[in-house]
Design an enzyme around this catalytic site. Sequence first.
Site, mmCIF file in Angstrom:
data_model
loop_
_atom_site.group_PDB
_atom_site.id
_atom_site.type_symbol
_atom_site.label_atom_id
_atom_site.label_comp_id
_atom_site.label_asym_id
_atom_site.label_seq_id
_atom_site.Cartn_x
_atom_site.Cartn_y
_atom_site.Cartn_z
ATOM 1 N N TRP A 281 0.863 -1.184 0.000
ATOM 2 C CA TRP A 281 0.000 0.000 0.000
ATOM 3 C C TRP A 281 0.894 1.228 0.000
ATOM 4 O O TRP A 281 1.904 1.279 0.715
ATOM 5 C CB TRP A 281 -0.909 0.059 1.236
ATOM 6 C CG TRP A 281 -1.661 1.356 1.291
ATOM 7 C CD1 TRP A 281 -2.777 1.689 0.575
ATOM 8 C CD2 TRP A 281 -1.310 2.531 2.058
ATOM 9 N NE1 TRP A 281 -3.153 2.989 0.855
ATOM 10 C CE2 TRP A 281 -2.261 3.526 1.752
ATOM 11 C CE3 TRP A 281 -0.282 2.823 2.950
ATOM 12 C CZ2 TRP A 281 -2.219 4.798 2.328
ATOM 13 C CZ3 TRP A 281 -0.236 4.086 3.518
ATOM 14 C CH2 TRP A 281 -1.203 5.060 3.216
ATOM 15 N N GLU B 234 -3.041 -2.986 -2.558
ATOM 16 C CA GLU B 234 -4.143 -2.397 -1.781
ATOM 17 C C GLU B 234 -4.445 -0.970 -2.247
ATOM 18 O O GLU B 234 -3.557 -0.138 -2.350
ATOM 19 C CB GLU B 234 -3.764 -2.388 -0.297
ATOM 20 C CG GLU B 234 -4.769 -1.725 0.613
ATOM 21 C CD GLU B 234 -4.296 -1.675 2.055
ATOM 22 O OE1 GLU B 234 -4.978 -1.031 2.877
ATOM 23 O OE2 GLU B 234 -3.229 -2.257 2.367
ATOM 24 N N LYS C 286 -6.956 2.742 -2.311
ATOM 25 C CA LYS C 286 -7.571 3.712 -1.401
ATOM 26 C C LYS C 286 -8.333 4.731 -2.227
ATOM 27 O O LYS C 286 -7.971 5.018 -3.371
ATOM 28 C CB LYS C 286 -6.505 4.397 -0.541
ATOM 29 C CG LYS C 286 -7.067 5.159 0.657
ATOM 30 C CD LYS C 286 -5.977 5.489 1.662
ATOM 31 C CE LYS C 286 -6.565 6.133 2.898
ATOM 32 N NZ LYS C 286 -5.548 6.361 3.949
ATOM 33 N N ASP D 225 -9.275 -2.916 1.708
ATOM 34 C CA ASP D 225 -9.334 -2.376 3.068
ATOM 35 C C ASP D 225 -10.693 -1.720 3.225
ATOM 36 O O ASP D 225 -11.056 -0.820 2.462
ATOM 37 C CB ASP D 225 -8.210 -1.364 3.288
ATOM 38 C CG ASP D 225 -8.139 -0.862 4.716
ATOM 39 O OD1 ASP D 225 -9.163 -0.362 5.233
ATOM 40 O OD2 ASP D 225 -7.061 -0.937 5.330
ATOM 41 N N HIS E 37 -11.068 2.024 3.015
ATOM 42 C CA HIS E 37 -10.473 2.729 1.886
ATOM 43 C C HIS E 37 -11.448 3.018 0.755
ATOM 44 O O HIS E 37 -11.052 3.173 -0.397
ATOM 45 C CB HIS E 37 -9.285 1.934 1.345
ATOM 46 C CG HIS E 37 -8.078 2.016 2.213
ATOM 47 N ND1 HIS E 37 -6.839 1.552 1.832
ATOM 48 C CD2 HIS E 37 -7.906 2.525 3.469
ATOM 49 C CE1 HIS E 37 -5.967 1.756 2.795
ATOM 50 N NE2 HIS E 37 -6.600 2.339 3.807
ATOM 51 N N HIS F 203 -8.384 -6.208 4.569
ATOM 52 C CA HIS F 203 -7.992 -5.555 5.806
ATOM 53 C C HIS F 203 -9.284 -4.985 6.380
ATOM 54 O O HIS F 203 -9.828 -4.024 5.839
ATOM 55 C CB HIS F 203 -6.979 -4.436 5.563
ATOM 56 C CG HIS F 203 -5.567 -4.918 5.491
ATOM 57 N ND1 HIS F 203 -4.500 -4.064 5.313
ATOM 58 C CD2 HIS F 203 -5.042 -6.160 5.592
ATOM 59 C CE1 HIS F 203 -3.381 -4.774 5.294
ATOM 60 N NE2 HIS F 203 -3.686 -6.034 5.462
ATOM 61 N N ASP G 148 -11.417 7.166 6.470
ATOM 62 C CA ASP G 148 -10.568 6.027 6.803
ATOM 63 C C ASP G 148 -9.918 6.244 8.163
ATOM 64 O O ASP G 148 -8.724 6.496 8.280
ATOM 65 C CB ASP G 148 -9.499 5.844 5.720
ATOM 66 C CG ASP G 148 -8.550 4.702 6.037
ATOM 67 O OD1 ASP G 148 -8.999 3.718 6.644
ATOM 68 O OD2 ASP G 148 -7.372 4.813 5.681
ATOM 69 N N ASP H 180 -9.971 4.088 10.804
ATOM 70 C CA ASP H 180 -9.423 2.865 11.407
ATOM 71 C C ASP H 180 -9.859 2.666 12.854
ATOM 72 O O ASP H 180 -9.045 2.388 13.724
ATOM 73 C CB ASP H 180 -7.898 2.865 11.293
ATOM 74 C CG ASP H 180 -7.437 2.722 9.849
ATOM 75 O OD1 ASP H 180 -7.652 1.644 9.287
ATOM 76 O OD2 ASP H 180 -6.884 3.679 9.305
ATOM 77 N N ASP I 259 -7.090 -4.194 10.351
ATOM 78 C CA ASP I 259 -6.280 -2.972 10.280
ATOM 79 C C ASP I 259 -7.008 -1.830 10.982
ATOM 80 O O ASP I 259 -7.827 -1.140 10.393
ATOM 81 C CB ASP I 259 -5.996 -2.600 8.822
ATOM 82 C CG ASP I 259 -5.022 -1.439 8.693
ATOM 83 O OD1 ASP I 259 -4.549 -0.942 9.735
ATOM 84 O OD2 ASP I 259 -4.731 -1.022 7.555
#
Length: 418
Positions: A184, A225, A227, A258, A261, A285, A293, A295, A325
């Site tokens: 990423w 990955e 985004k 992800d 993302h 993820h 994003d 997390d 993640d």
Amino acid sequence: MTVKENFELAKKAYEKWDIDIDHVFAQLKQVPISIHCWQGDDIGGFEVNQSELSGGIEVTGDYPGKATTPEELRQDIEKALSLIPGKHRINLHAIYAETDGIAVERDELEPKHFEKWVQWAKKNGLGLDFNPTLFSHEKASSGLTLSHPDKEIRQFWIDHCIASRKIGEYFGKELGTPCLTNIWIPDGYKDTPSDRLTPRRRLKESLDEIYAVKLDEKFNIDAVESKVFGIGSESYVVGSHEFYYGYALKNDKLCLLDTGHYHPTEMVSNKISSMLLYSEKLALHVSRPVRWDSDHVVTLDDELKELALEIVRNDALNRVIIGLDFFDASINRVAAWTIGTRNMIKALMLGMLMPNEHLKQLQEDGNFTERLALLEEFKTYPFGAIWDYYCETMGVPERENWLNDVKQYEKEVLSHRE
């Protein structure tokens, strides 16, 4: 009533729909979750010349007890694993290399810098996954890495990714289970670009050079990955979903999704069935975005349940590699790992405790009334009793009892750290 007595009553409710609980338990035990190490130290890593966190990544909070050494981090992970049912994996970033106080640039990292992680993984029966770290570095300060206009900077990151893939292959050989090495990058622009194509062409060329180094896929699995946007790349991200999915399909790599993302209203669960038609395997993820994003720690929300259900009912447990993640420094970090990972496993169990074949047939028959009725009624089936007994049989605390262990660990260990 005891956990076992509650379980026996609940089991009968599910057996009416020919759901074999013993099979569910056996199946669930075989699903490893790749748990990210960076929750334990707020993505700090152990580089000698450590840079400030960058790349559009932010960790908020100052809860005491953060791990500051590899030994502390591994100790904390072990504590979390003791509270999570099943046998899992640990996901590392390149910044978690151990270089014995010697400054080693990222393009010069070697397997020897991760020997202690491998020894620890062997001792605990864990697989390892890996990620090159293309952020928090002076050569990433412009917000561009593999797509940078400067060939020297691009080459540095190309060499770092090649070195990382070799480390991933080393993990696979040593541990007897293939390492997922995922790339990423934070590359993008804050404001509207005047040229979207050229940076993407450079990224493609960089990836081609990285993957020109052939490794044994029995030991290393490559993933890319995407985004949609980030802090500092609000208007344009070079490695978009379309870019990486096209690259993965054409070059036989895994596309890693992800869940943080994508656009806030976009459901990653809805992508899985389409992508599995064209890709033998996918990687995840799993995170929890709150408006962006961000997390957050994974909770048992509707999207997590739908994500797991898509994997289970499409018989894709061996085709979707599940990793986590998230990073939260506002709460106990061991608790964060425990909450998030247990929720991922709970979501998979919920998917397995559905009469999925019957529901599929109802849809094929056009019986949408019964389909909707059953989907709603199963929301209040006695799942909790099945989960509690699974935890008991796996030797981990059921319900919220694991919190007592975390509180004790905080009192005896975490509170004594500076």
